[in-house]
Enzyme design. Structure first.
Site, PDB file in Angstrom:
ATOM      1  N   ARG A  34       0.851  -1.181   0.000  1.00 40.40           N
ATOM      2  CA  ARG A  34       0.000   0.000   0.000  1.00 40.40           C
ATOM      3  C   ARG A  34       0.894   1.241   0.000  1.00 40.40           C
ATOM      4  NH1 ARG A  34       2.545   1.899   3.527  1.00 40.40           N
ATOM      5  NH2 ARG A  34       1.080   3.599   3.576  1.00 40.40           N
ATOM      6  N   ALA A  36       0.654   5.160  -2.165  1.00 45.34           N
ATOM      7  CA  ALA A  36       0.383   5.456  -3.573  1.00 45.34           C
ATOM      8  C   ALA A  36       1.515   5.064  -4.534  1.00 45.34           C
ATOM      9  CB  ALA A  36       0.021   6.930  -3.716  1.00 45.34           C
ATOM     10  N   ASP A 207      -2.289  10.819  -2.023  1.00 38.82           N
ATOM     11  CA  ASP A 207      -2.670   9.735  -2.929  1.00 38.82           C
ATOM     12  C   ASP A 207      -3.085  10.263  -4.292  1.00 38.82           C
ATOM     13  OD1 ASP A 207      -3.153   8.676  -0.052  1.00 38.82           O
ATOM     14  OD2 ASP A 207      -2.817   6.965  -1.372  1.00 38.82           O
TER      15      ASP A 207
HETATM   16  O1  MRU Z   1      -4.413   3.209   2.444  1.00 37.69           O
HETATM   17  P1  MRU Z   1      -2.950   3.452   2.200  1.00 37.69           P
HETATM   18  O2  MRU Z   1      -2.084   2.921   3.295  1.00 37.69           O
HETATM   19  O3  MRU Z   1      -2.521   2.996   0.843  1.00 37.69           O
HETATM   20  O4  MRU Z   1      -2.809   5.035   2.234  1.00 37.69           O
HETATM   21  C1  MRU Z   1      -1.537   5.601   2.085  1.00 37.69           C
HETATM   22  C2  MRU Z   1      -1.538   7.071   2.249  1.00 37.69           C
HETATM   23  O5  MRU Z   1      -2.556   7.696   2.455  1.00 37.69           O
HETATM   24  C3  MRU Z   1      -0.222   7.783   2.073  1.00 37.69           C
HETATM   25  O6  MRU Z   1      -0.199   8.963   2.823  1.00 37.69           O
HETATM   26  C4  MRU Z   1      -0.045   8.135   0.591  1.00 37.69           C
HETATM   27  O7  MRU Z   1      -0.229   7.011  -0.218  1.00 37.69           O
HETATM   28  C5  MRU Z   1       1.285   8.705   0.315  1.00 37.69           C
HETATM   29  S1  MRU Z   1       2.541   7.456   0.397  1.00 37.69           S
HETATM   30  C6  MRU Z   1       3.978   8.094  -0.133  1.00 37.69           C
END
Ligand code: MRU
Length: 316
Positions: A34, A36, A207
């Protein structure tokens, strides 16, 4: 493809082996991987696996549908689809390029973001934006790593990031592994912390960032930016250009993922609410651009992002 299973960290280091694009799509959906940029990179390698079979288009569609909010997923798959007919080796090279570009972007953002921080400051971050979420140092966590190494950051706080606890399980783990001191807070303690004077910057990832600068990030980010503005503190969003979506006009048009209420109603298999209770589980929110003081990308910084400034740096 071997994926470090983030569902079991920090207590167990398990690897999930994906042999097909469908297994990669399921790993993304189930949060084995997980964050982004990491989702985009994993999907690119998933497209390489898809190219070995006869159902490339269908499997690409399944990868694309694995999660809706992080635009890196669609961005990476668009790049792979554009060279689909050039063969598996060319697709593999493209996936490696996507990964390498993210690694370089992380370093640049870490330097520029750390420079932009004030001396002797405290920071609050949210979710996990580090090496587990990217190809390198991370986005917001990269800035924090560099800012700490440069002696600029004196205090680091991380929100636990309910319900999946990316902050508690992953960010606290990454920083501890690096020997960087971090204090975990309950998400609900954030406004009180920001009022206390210990923090000057909220530093978060994204994201998806819309053409007007609105930011989709982990649920709770909006509340942090609101509280920071109320207390005349600053919010920095750190994201590679792969998270910028100039085709989406504003935050209202960004799809917000709603996940299974069970993630909220149970913890480690144990019910934390009465049986039969309903729950609403949006896992991202939108921070309006006017609450963002600076956006740090590998292409440059955008101070007080708005449509015109986003257009100047990222084009149409
Ligand atoms: O649900 P997730 O864990 O995939 O959410 C991740 C986030 O919200 C992060 O802040 C975002 O992806 C930035 S990661 C460099």
């Amino acid at each position: 493809m071997e994926l470090l299973d983030q569902r079991h960290l920090p207590h167990a280091v398990n690897w999930v082996c994906c042999r097909t694009a469908l297994e990669v799509a399921e790993a993304i959906r189930a949060l084995v991987v997980r964050g982004a940029p990491a989702i985009g990179i994993a999907a690119a390698y998933g497209a390489v696996l898809a190219s070995r079979g006869d159902h490339f288009e269908e499997e690409l569609s399944l990868l694309r549908a694995a999660r809706p909010t992080a635009v890196n997923l669609m961005w990476a798959l668009d790049r792979m689809a554009a060279i689909a007919n050039r063969g598996t080796d060319r697709l593999l090279a493209e996936a490696r390029t996507i990964e390498q570009e993210d690694l370089i972007a992380n370093q640049r953002m870490a330097e520029w973001g750390a420079e932009r921080l004030d001396k002797d400051c405290g920071v609050l971050t949210h979710c996990n934006t580090g090496s587990l979420a990217t190809a390198g140092l991370g986005t917001a966590l990269g800035v924090i790593r560099y800012g700490y190494a440069a002696g600029k950051i004196q205090r680091i706080f991380a929100g636990e990031s309910r319900p999946w606890l990316q902050g508690a399980r992953l960010t606290a783990w990454e920083l501890s592994e690096d020997g960087i001191p971090v204090q975990l807070i309950a998400d609900a303690a954030a406004a009180h912390l920001l009022r206390s004077g210990q923090v000057q910057w909220v530093v978060v990832g994204a994201d998806r960032i819309a053409a007007n600068g609105d930011v989709a990030n982990k649920i709770g980010t909006y509340a942090l930016a609101l509280a920071a503005r109320h207390h005349s503190l600053h919010t920095m969003v750190v994201a590679a250009s792969s998270s910028i979506d100039m085709r989406t006009p504003n935050g209202d048009a960004i799809p917000i993922e709603l996940r299974d209420p069970e993630e909220l109603l149970t913890y480690a298999g144990q019910a934390v609410a009465p049986l039969g209770v309903a729950a609403w589980n949006p896992v991202f929110d939108i921070t309006p651009a006017e609450l963002v003081d600076v956006l740090v990308t590998e292409k440059g910084l955008v101070e007080h992002p708005n449509s015109a400034r986003m257009h100047d740096l990222f084009g149409a």
